[in-house]
Motif scaffolding. Structure first.
Motif, PDB file in Angstrom:
ATOM      1  N   GLU A 233       5.183  -4.286  -4.455  1.00 25.69           N
ATOM      2  CA  GLU A 233       4.054  -3.374  -4.623  1.00 25.69           C
ATOM      3  C   GLU A 233       3.416  -3.049  -3.277  1.00 25.69           C
ATOM      4  O   GLU A 233       3.042  -1.890  -3.008  1.00 25.69           O
ATOM      5  CB  GLU A 233       3.015  -3.999  -5.563  1.00 25.69           C
ATOM      6  N   GLU A 234       3.293  -4.039  -2.393  1.00 28.34           N
ATOM      7  CA  GLU A 234       2.701  -3.813  -1.078  1.00 28.34           C
ATOM      8  C   GLU A 234       3.584  -2.893  -0.240  1.00 28.34           C
ATOM      9  O   GLU A 234       3.092  -2.029   0.505  1.00 28.34           O
ATOM     10  CB  GLU A 234       2.481  -5.145  -0.360  1.00 28.34           C
ATOM     11  N   LEU A 235       4.914  -3.083  -0.348  1.00 26.94           N
ATOM     12  CA  LEU A 235       5.821  -2.217   0.410  1.00 26.94           C
ATOM     13  C   LEU A 235       5.754  -0.781  -0.089  1.00 26.94           C
ATOM     14  O   LEU A 235       5.809   0.176   0.713  1.00 26.94           O
ATOM     15  CB  LEU A 235       7.252  -2.756   0.304  1.00 26.94           C
ATOM     16  N   ASP A 236       5.638  -0.619  -1.408  1.00 28.28           N
ATOM     17  CA  ASP A 236       5.514   0.745  -1.931  1.00 28.28           C
ATOM     18  C   ASP A 236       4.226   1.388  -1.452  1.00 28.28           C
ATOM     19  O   ASP A 236       4.195   2.589  -1.098  1.00 28.28           O
ATOM     20  CB  ASP A 236       5.539   0.707  -3.472  1.00 28.28           C
ATOM     21  N   ALA A 237       3.137   0.582  -1.415  1.00 26.02           N
ATOM     22  CA  ALA A 237       1.863   1.130  -0.961  1.00 26.02           C
ATOM     23  C   ALA A 237       1.871   1.407   0.536  1.00 26.02           C
ATOM     24  O   ALA A 237       1.156   2.292   1.031  1.00 26.02           O
ATOM     25  CB  ALA A 237       0.723   0.168  -1.303  1.00 26.02           C
ATOM     26  N   ALA A 238       2.670   0.615   1.284  1.00 25.98           N
ATOM     27  CA  ALA A 238       2.715   0.795   2.748  1.00 25.98           C
ATOM     28  C   ALA A 238       3.673   1.888   3.175  1.00 25.98           C
ATOM     29  O   ALA A 238       3.831   2.144   4.379  1.00 25.98           O
ATOM     30  CB  ALA A 238       3.117  -0.524   3.417  1.00 25.98           C
ATOM     31  N   ALA A 239       4.321   2.517   2.221  1.00 24.19           N
ATOM     32  CA  ALA A 239       5.265   3.579   2.587  1.00 24.19           C
ATOM     33  C   ALA A 239       4.573   4.750   3.258  1.00 24.19           C
ATOM     34  O   ALA A 239       5.182   5.510   4.009  1.00 24.19           O
ATOM     35  CB  ALA A 239       6.012   4.042   1.331  1.00 24.19           C
ATOM     36  N   GLY A 240       3.265   4.891   3.010  1.00 26.32           N
ATOM     37  CA  GLY A 240       2.517   5.973   3.623  1.00 26.32           C
ATOM     38  C   GLY A 240       2.022   5.661   5.024  1.00 26.32           C
ATOM     39  O   GLY A 240       1.279   6.450   5.597  1.00 26.32           O
ATOM     40  N   GLY A 241       2.419   4.506   5.571  1.00 27.80           N
ATOM     41  CA  GLY A 241       2.026   4.170   6.942  1.00 27.80           C
ATOM     42  C   GLY A 241       0.876   3.204   7.047  1.00 27.80           C
ATOM     43  O   GLY A 241       0.308   3.036   8.138  1.00 27.80           O
ATOM     44  N   LEU A 243      -0.348   0.016   7.859  1.00 26.83           N
ATOM     45  CA  LEU A 243       0.193  -1.170   8.538  1.00 26.83           C
ATOM     46  C   LEU A 243      -0.383  -2.458   7.974  1.00 26.83           C
ATOM     47  O   LEU A 243       0.284  -3.498   7.959  1.00 26.83           O
ATOM     48  CB  LEU A 243      -0.089  -1.080  10.031  1.00 26.83           C
ATOM     49  N   GLU A 244      -1.639  -2.421   7.528  1.00 27.87           N
ATOM     50  CA  GLU A 244      -2.244  -3.643   6.969  1.00 27.87           C
ATOM     51  C   GLU A 244      -1.519  -4.075   5.709  1.00 27.87           C
ATOM     52  O   GLU A 244      -1.233  -5.267   5.508  1.00 27.87           O
ATOM     53  CB  GLU A 244      -3.716  -3.379   6.679  1.00 27.87           C
ATOM     54  N   ALA A 249       2.640  -7.480   2.991  1.00 26.94           N
ATOM     55  CA  ALA A 249       3.948  -7.574   2.336  1.00 26.94           C
ATOM     56  C   ALA A 249       4.865  -8.524   3.089  1.00 26.94           C
ATOM     57  O   ALA A 249       5.607  -9.321   2.491  1.00 26.94           O
ATOM     58  CB  ALA A 249       4.575  -6.190   2.227  1.00 26.94           C
ATOM     59  N   ARG A 250       4.821  -8.445   4.456  1.00 29.13           N
ATOM     60  CA  ARG A 250       5.651  -9.347   5.254  1.00 29.13           C
ATOM     61  C   ARG A 250       5.253 -10.810   5.020  1.00 29.13           C
ATOM     62  O   ARG A 250       6.111 -11.693   4.933  1.00 29.13           O
ATOM     63  CB  ARG A 250       5.516  -8.988   6.741  1.00 29.13           C
TER      64      ARG A 250
END
Length: 410
Positions: A233-241, A243-244, A249-250
């Motif tokens: 879910e975090e990676l999908d949300a971070a797809a827009g750039g 970084l936080e 997600a990492r």
């Protein structure tokens, strides 16, 4: 005290022998009358009654002679008149008790004669100085003869406990041989007990595996799945750039990675507890691995002319592991040694340590290292599953030697 109990036993043995002789006479009457049908019930009743006499003799032997003999299998009457009659006439324990009443007569006479000849005669001779001048009572001439007889009596009294103990050996042997379970019954009882132990051990192992998987591995895998779902879910949300969100997600992926490694380690330990991988290369290699991992120096001497069956190898491995763990935790030893041999169709394992000793026997099973733990009780049960034996020799101050005797094939 043992001395007075054994003396009391020598007094009661002739009485019980006389009672057994009277019962034997009734048995002979029943045998003679059994030529007629009406005599069979009398003979059957005598055989069953012999069990009561056997129980009384076992109780006396346990209480006074210190000889604990297990009771034979209980009497099971058949159905109907003919069934009851056949069960009584074919009762092996009853007939063995009747045979005991016959063959014990010389042993009872020997025990009573030993007690009378040492305790009785010793007391009479010791009292010589008291009665040698009594009018009308013959006695030794002079004080010198009286004192000599008194010294002889004291010597007899000093030797009496050992003489009585030795004279009771035939009686003890007959009680163990004839009043306990027959060899076939004892073997059947042992097999029934070991079968029950095997079933309980298998059920306990399954419960342990189920509990470890449910409470440990399953919970960790659930947490791992949840962490990976959140990371997705975090990676999908971070797809827009964002970084936080990407850093978050990492961190979730790193935590999931650590959880996966811990879960794998738990599964490895669980698998090792079911079947140690080192046993795939043989018992000698597995024991060498245990010796190398021990916190104490362990001298290993293992030579096997034939490889045991897998079940026996597993039992020997876990016995050695538990014994080495006890040595490290409880004994205060500086070193230990393992000796393994295959001789005469048996696998013989011996674990030695130079610790403080003091192992005791509790609840029928040895408890080692002076710590009173229950680990060795489990080893006794584990060894009995394959008709093996575990013996402990551990005097105060050490050393402690534990010997495990197993069949090569199970």
């Amino acid at each position: 005290m043992r001395i007075w109990r054994e003396l009391g036993y020598t007094v009661t043995v002739p009485l019980m022998a006389a009672l057994g002789l009277a019962h034997l006479l009734v048995v002979l009457v029943g045998v003679l009358a059994s030529t007629y049908v009406v005599g069979l019930p009398l003979l059957a009743g005598c055989v069953v009654a012999a069990r009561r006499l056997s129980a009384a003799n076992r109780a006396l032997a346990r209480t006074l002679a210190g000889t604990d003999v297990p009771a034979p299998a209980p009497y099971r009457p058949g159905r109907g008149l003919l069934g009851r009659l056949g069960a009584a006439l074919g009762d092996v324990a009853g007939w063995r008790a009747i045979i005991h009443a016959v063959v014990r007569l010389p042993a009872a006479a020997l025990a009573f004669a030993a007690a009378a000849g040492t305790w009785g005669l010793g007391l009479v001779l010791l009292a010589c100085p008291l009665w040698w001048q009594v009018p009308g009572v013959p006695g030794p001439s002079g004080w010198a003869g009286a004192l000599l007889l008194a010294v002889t009596g004291a010597g007899l009294l000093f030797l009496a406990p050992w003489a009585v103990h030795a004279a009771l050996l035939p009686e003890r042997m007959l009680v163990r041989t004839l009043l306990g379970p027959a060899p076939s019954q004892a073997r059947i009882r042992t097999l029934e007990e070991t079968r029950a132990l095997a079933v309980e051990d298998a059920a306990a192992a399954l419960r342990r595996v189920e509990r470890d998987l449910h409470d440990g591995t399953a919970a960790r895998l659930t947490a791992l799945a949840m962490a990976l779902s959140m990371a997705k879910e975090e990676l999908d949300a971070a797809a827009g750039g964002d970084l936080e969100r990407l850093d978050h997600a990492r961190a979730l992926v790193d935590g999931a990675h650590r959880g996966a490694k811990e879960t794998l380690s738990e599964l490895t330990d669980l698998i090792r507890g079911i079947h140690p991988p080192a046993l795939d290369k043989g018992l000698e290699v597995a024991l060498a691995t245990l010796a190398a991992r021990s916190p104490l120096p362990v001298d290993l001497d293992a030579e096997l002319s034939a490889r045991p069956s897998p079940a026996v190898e597993t039992i020997a491995f876990f016995c050695t592991a538990e014994l080495l763990a006890n040595v490290a935790k409880h004994s205060g030893a500086r070193q230990a040694a393992i000796r393994l041999r295959a001789e005469d169709g048996r696998l013989r394992l011996r674990v030695w340590d130079d610790g403080e000793g003091g192992a005791v026997v509790a609840d029928g099973a040895p408890v080692g290292g002076g710590a009173g733990g229950s680990g060795l009780r489990g080893l006794v049960d584990r060894v009995r599953v394959v008709d093996g034996e575990l013996a402990v020799h551990s005097p105060a101050g050490g050393p402690t030697v534990v010997c495990v005797d197993l069949p090569l094939r199970a």
